[in-house]
Design a protein around this motif. Structure first.
Motif, PDB file in Angstrom:
ATOM      1  N   PRO A  48      25.706  -5.607  23.791  1.00  0.00           N
ATOM      2  CA  PRO A  48      26.978  -4.990  24.224  1.00  0.00           C
ATOM      3  C   PRO A  48      28.189  -5.334  23.437  1.00  0.00           C
ATOM      4  O   PRO A  48      29.159  -4.661  23.461  1.00  0.00           O
ATOM      5  N   PHE A  64      18.820   3.953  30.893  1.00  0.00           N
ATOM      6  CA  PHE A  64      18.826   3.175  30.108  1.00  0.00           C
ATOM      7  C   PHE A  64      19.693   3.580  28.632  1.00  0.00           C
ATOM      8  O   PHE A  64      20.400   3.225  28.235  1.00  0.00           O
ATOM      9  N   GLY A  80      23.092   3.955  28.901  1.00  0.00           N
ATOM     10  CA  GLY A  80      23.780   2.564  29.417  1.00  0.00           C
ATOM     11  C   GLY A  80      23.597   2.140  30.609  1.00  0.00           C
ATOM     12  O   GLY A  80      24.453   1.301  31.004  1.00  0.00           O
ATOM     13  N   LEU A  81      23.000   2.785  31.378  1.00  0.00           N
ATOM     14  CA  LEU A  81      22.943   2.363  33.016  1.00  0.00           C
ATOM     15  C   LEU A  81      21.536   1.969  33.244  1.00  0.00           C
ATOM     16  O   LEU A  81      20.525   2.099  32.717  1.00  0.00           O
ATOM     17  N   PHE A  82      21.348   0.811  34.027  1.00  0.00           N
ATOM     18  CA  PHE A  82      20.129   0.026  34.432  1.00  0.00           C
ATOM     19  C   PHE A  82      19.814   0.494  35.871  1.00  0.00           C
ATOM     20  O   PHE A  82      20.294   0.074  36.756  1.00  0.00           O
ATOM     21  N   PRO A  88      30.684   3.588  25.420  1.00  0.00           N
ATOM     22  CA  PRO A  88      31.473   4.494  26.311  1.00  0.00           C
ATOM     23  C   PRO A  88      32.888   4.864  25.941  1.00  0.00           C
ATOM     24  O   PRO A  88      33.271   5.876  25.987  1.00  0.00           O
ATOM     25  N   TYR A 123      28.001   9.528  33.748  1.00  0.00           N
ATOM     26  CA  TYR A 123      26.944   8.651  34.607  1.00  0.00           C
ATOM     27  C   TYR A 123      26.332   9.026  35.891  1.00  0.00           C
ATOM     28  O   TYR A 123      25.388   8.999  36.291  1.00  0.00           O
TER      29      TYR A 123
END
Lengths: 429, 422
Positions: free
Chosen positions: B15, B146, B149-151, B298, B312
């Motif tokens: 990150p 993913f 950038g989201l888990f 982002p 998102y």
């Protein structure tokens, strides 16, 4: 969260949240929603009869009579109090004052009492049993949350709390059975928790692997290993390997005889007393010692900490291992207190509730403990209410901690901000 | 720590890499050459060290799994007591345990060598594909998130909600054959999408961390479905006291694609279609480009005019629909006897390992899903014939992902030279 451009936020896959929330209207809004919900419940499903709160527990100095109140009117009085609290919070917010913790706590207590008044109408609520049981249920959550707080304060996200609890429970059962001593079992549990923490450390600190990924995978690994060994080794040799002695319930001499408070807090097992000590020590050490300052520095700004000569990764390793010891002790609760036997996946995801408590408690040991107690209360309340035959389906009570946490991360607890370097591996140089 | 070169890798946390400028981060994570053609880049992927590390990671995990099988085997433990006196006993016991386990794994997942005819022989392969279907679909859901950038750890909850919704349509709604199946599938996809969408909206609106929200939604979903399955008025089978629905109506069941002798159903084909769609979405569409841009950085994406919040939400909706496909697949295809709270069968979490092993690439996820499907099918056979608990599959799976996520560790174990910096 627009404090500065350098703010690296929370978990690794994360990015800076893009909204800059206006200061504080969330607290009054959530207060209002809860108040409204309770009012609606009381309006749409009015309850007849009296609600009795039984405070006595048999062996007190003085016998306290049962308190009996008419369910309907009392609920409305309490809802009125909630309206007042909401209004006060709104007033504070318009003056740009953040809603204080005492008001939130008061609101929670009144809201819960109002709900109990309504839900237990026509029955007797054993208050002491309810709270004492809640405390016992909350023990693994509190230990887990303390471990989580420590790790995250040092900058290592610990999703593997559940794995630490489960492995702790597993080791406690085996070591306790072989040694024939609950204390040995507790020691085994702590070592097991630290072992999981060591794996977390190796991957997250030394090899810079995404900490959320390591945590999730470690949980799966521990479930796999313990279930495998349970079926292959423990189940066939249950007498020798899976029947540890239990910790007896110990009454603290004088404190245990105080009415109401005594039976709730001071007639518990040794693990509960250890929990008190752990919470106090962690809270004190984190904020009042050189060690605590270093841990927090490493979690907030590792580069600065490194510059003044703190070995960042060594500090993180030590803290994560210590956190593992603590969380492992929580795991011992499962096999050395209520049931003296290990079973597959017996934590039932408690580690995730502990994680929720860490966040709900804003990464602070005391608040996280309070959150864990609240969650323990919710799950115990479910059991008590289902005995009373309450109008609320038990699934909704069980759901409560999780819903509360979602509200919390979405803004009830105001600006819940993780340590700045939480989840960010430190590369020297 | 001087001998480890921290290398950029999708599974390791980066990150903070770059961070100085948008261009810096875009190239620091993944070197993106100017599209040298699909085959060329595929060849490059194979020949660079990553493929070797992947193979070694799988090998290491299998070795650890073998050791666990070895040391919990009764005869091995017996013979190790007198290993110095008669080592041959120990070695033959060890050989029996290991070869028995792996031949059972092979017979359960690829080809049953003991079968009378070829048709029975390839039955295990179809079982592997059956298990792989939902793993691929759910893995795509996790992997897609993913990339933005989201888990998405909420696979379990999304599958449960999707399964319950699809099951509700299949049981309670009366529609003509064909249409019934389509509507039931759509209901499942929609329910999964909405459940995951909650996390997306909260992330977009309040910055609530999606890891926490999806974990919590797993439990909320579990209890919601549990409630629905215990209420006569919602989903519980009439007259039953168990938290289970009635069996699915025949018109809403996914048809078996290889005839009645095999359990393989249309779900696997749907998963393949999903792979194609996600591949197109990520690599060929503007929406997919926005996903990847947001996933890479982002802040840069926002600066470039992309609505990060909406991205998102969108990505979580699509991811939820993909996981929902896995849930509907379970209810309408694999276990049609009724919806239960166990319908996710661990797939929600397995999907995370599938996505990680597949490096969040659609084709990678396809391969990883097939591998884990084989492990699952073989695991059951291993349990049946050798008495080895299926949990060994969980161990091997999680070890694969752990080793894969830390290439320097694998290199150190095999004493490979450190990879030169890219």
């Amino acid at each position: 969260m627009s404090e500065g451009t350098t703010t690296k936020i929370t978990l690794p896959a994360a990015v800076a949240p893009e909204t800059t929330a206006p200061v504080g209207y969330k607290a009054p809004i959530v207060f209002g929603v809860i108040t409204l919900l309770l009012a609606l419940v009381a309006l749409l499903a009015p309850q007849e009869g009296d609600t009795t709160f039984r405070l006595a527990s048999g062996t007190d100095f003085v016998e306290i009579p049962e308190i009996s109140v008419p369910a309907g009117p009392s609920t409305w009085v309490l809802v009125a109090l909630l309206v007042l609290a909401t209004a006060y919070s709104l007033l504070l917010t318009t003056r740009r004052v953040r809603t204080p913790l005492w008001l939130t706590t008061l609101f929670a207590v009144v809201a819960i009492t109002a709900f109990l008044c309504w839900a237990a109408a026509g029955g007797t609520l054993p208050v002491v049993g309810l709270l004492g049981g809640a405390l016992a249920l909350a023990v693994p959550l509190v230990f887990g949350a303390l471990g989580g707080v420590l790790g995250e304060r040092a900058g290592v996200v610990n999703i593997a709390i559940d794995g630490q609890l489960l492995f702790g429970a597993f080791a406690a059962a085996i070591v306790g059975s072989i040694a024939g001593s609950a204390w040995a079992g507790l020691a085994g549990a702590m070592v097991a928790g630290a072992l999981v923490a060591l794996l977390l450390g190796i991957f997250a600190i030394s090899y810079y692997v995404d900490q959320v990924i390591v945590g999730v995978v470690l949980n799966v690994l521990v479930i796999g290993v313990t279930s495998f060994l349970f079926t292959q080794v423990l189940a066939p040799n249950s007498a020798e390997l899976n029947s540890p002695p239990r910790f007896p319930r110990l009454a603290v001499p004088v404190l245990g005889d105080i009415p109401v408070i005594g039976p709730i807090f001071f007639r518990q097992t040794v693990l509960v007393y250890l929990m008190y000590v752990a919470v106090a020590v962690v809270a004190w050490a984190l904020y009042r010692t050189k060690w605590g300052l270093r841990v927090r520095a490493v979690g907030e700004h590792p580069k600065a900490a490194d510059t003044v000569g703190i070995n960042v990764n060594r500090t993180r390793y030590r803290t994560v291992l210590l956190a593992g010891l603590i969380a492992g002790a929580g795991g011992a609760t499962y096999t050395l207190v209520s049931v003296s036997q290990f079973n597959r996946e017996m934590t039932g995801g408690a580690g995730y509730i502990a994680l929720a408590a860490v966040i709900f408690g804003k990464w602070d040991p005391i608040r996280a403990t309070l959150a864990a107690l609240l969650f323990g209360f919710a799950s115990n309340l479910q059991g008590v209410l289902s005995v009373l035959g309450s109008p609320v389906p038990s699934q909704f009570m069980l759901m409560l901690p999780y819903v509360v946490t979602i509200f919390a991360v979405a803004g009830l607890v105001g600006h819940s901000r993780a340590p700045a370097a939480d989840g960010v591996p430190y590369r020297k140089g | 720590m001087s001998d480890q070169t921290p290398e950029p890798d999708p599974t390791t946390s980066t990150p903070e890499s770059g961070g100085t400028s948008a261009a810096g981060t875009a190239t620091a994570d993944r070197p993106t050459p100017p599209e040298p053609g699909r085959w060329h880049s595929m060849l490059r992927e194979i020949t660079t060290g990553n493929a070797l590390v992947a193979v070694l990671a799988v090998l290491l995990a299998v070795v650890v799994g073998s050791l666990m099988i070895l040391f919990t085997d009764d005869r091995v433990r017996e013979t190790i007591g007198y290993v110095t006196a008669r080592p041959s006993d120990f070695f033959s016991a060890a050989w029996d345990a290991i070869s028995g386990a792996y031949s059972a794994l092979f017979r359960g997942s690829i080809y049953n060598t003991r079968a009378e005819d070829v048709t029975t022989g390839i039955r295990p392969l179809t079982e592997t594909l059956k298990f792989a279907g939902p793993l691929i679909a759910a893995g795509l859901g996790v992997g897609l998130a993913f990339r933005a950038g989201l888990f998405n750890i909420g696979g379990r909850g999304q599958m449960l909600l999707a399964g319950a919704a699809a099951g509700w349509v299949a049981v309670e709604v009366d529609l003509p054959a064909g249409l019934h199946l389509v509507v039931a599938l759509a209901a499942g996809l929609l329910a999964g999408a909405l459940w995951a969408g909650i996390a997306g909206v909260l992330k977009a609106r309040t910055g609530a961390h999606e890891v926490i929200v999806t974990i919590m939604l797993n439990y909320v979903g579990y209890y919601l479905v549990f409630y629905a399955l215990s209420s006569q008025s919602i989903l519980q089978a009439p007259g039953s006291v168990n938290p289970k629905s009635s069996p699915m109506a025949d018109s809403a069941v996914l048809p078996r694609i290889l005839g009645d002798r095999f359990n393989l159903h249309l779900g696997f084909v749907l998963a393949l279609v999903a792979v194609a769609i996600v591949w197109w979405l990520l690599n060929r569409s503007a929406l997919g480009f926005r996903f990847r841009a947001v996933g890479e950085n982002p802040n840069a994406a926002r600066a470039a005019g992309i609505d990060v919040g909406r991205t998102y939400t969108t990505v979580m909706l699509i991811a939820g629909a993909l996981v929902g496909l896995a849930g509907a697949n379970q209810v309408l295809g694999t276990v049609t006897s009724g919806v239960t709270v166990d319908l996710d069968a661990g797939i929600g979490f397995d999907a995370i390992t599938v996505a990680l092993l597949g490096r969040s690439r659609p084709l990678g996820i396809l391969a990883a899903g097939l591998l884990f499907g084989a492990l699952k099918a073989g695991g059951f056979a291993m349990n049946a014939s050798q008495g080895i608990p299926v949990d060994i599959v969980l161990v091997v799976q999680s070890l694969i992902v752990l080793f894969l996520a830390a290439p320097p560790l694998v290199r150190a174990i095999f004493r490979l030279p450190a990879k030169e910096a890219q």
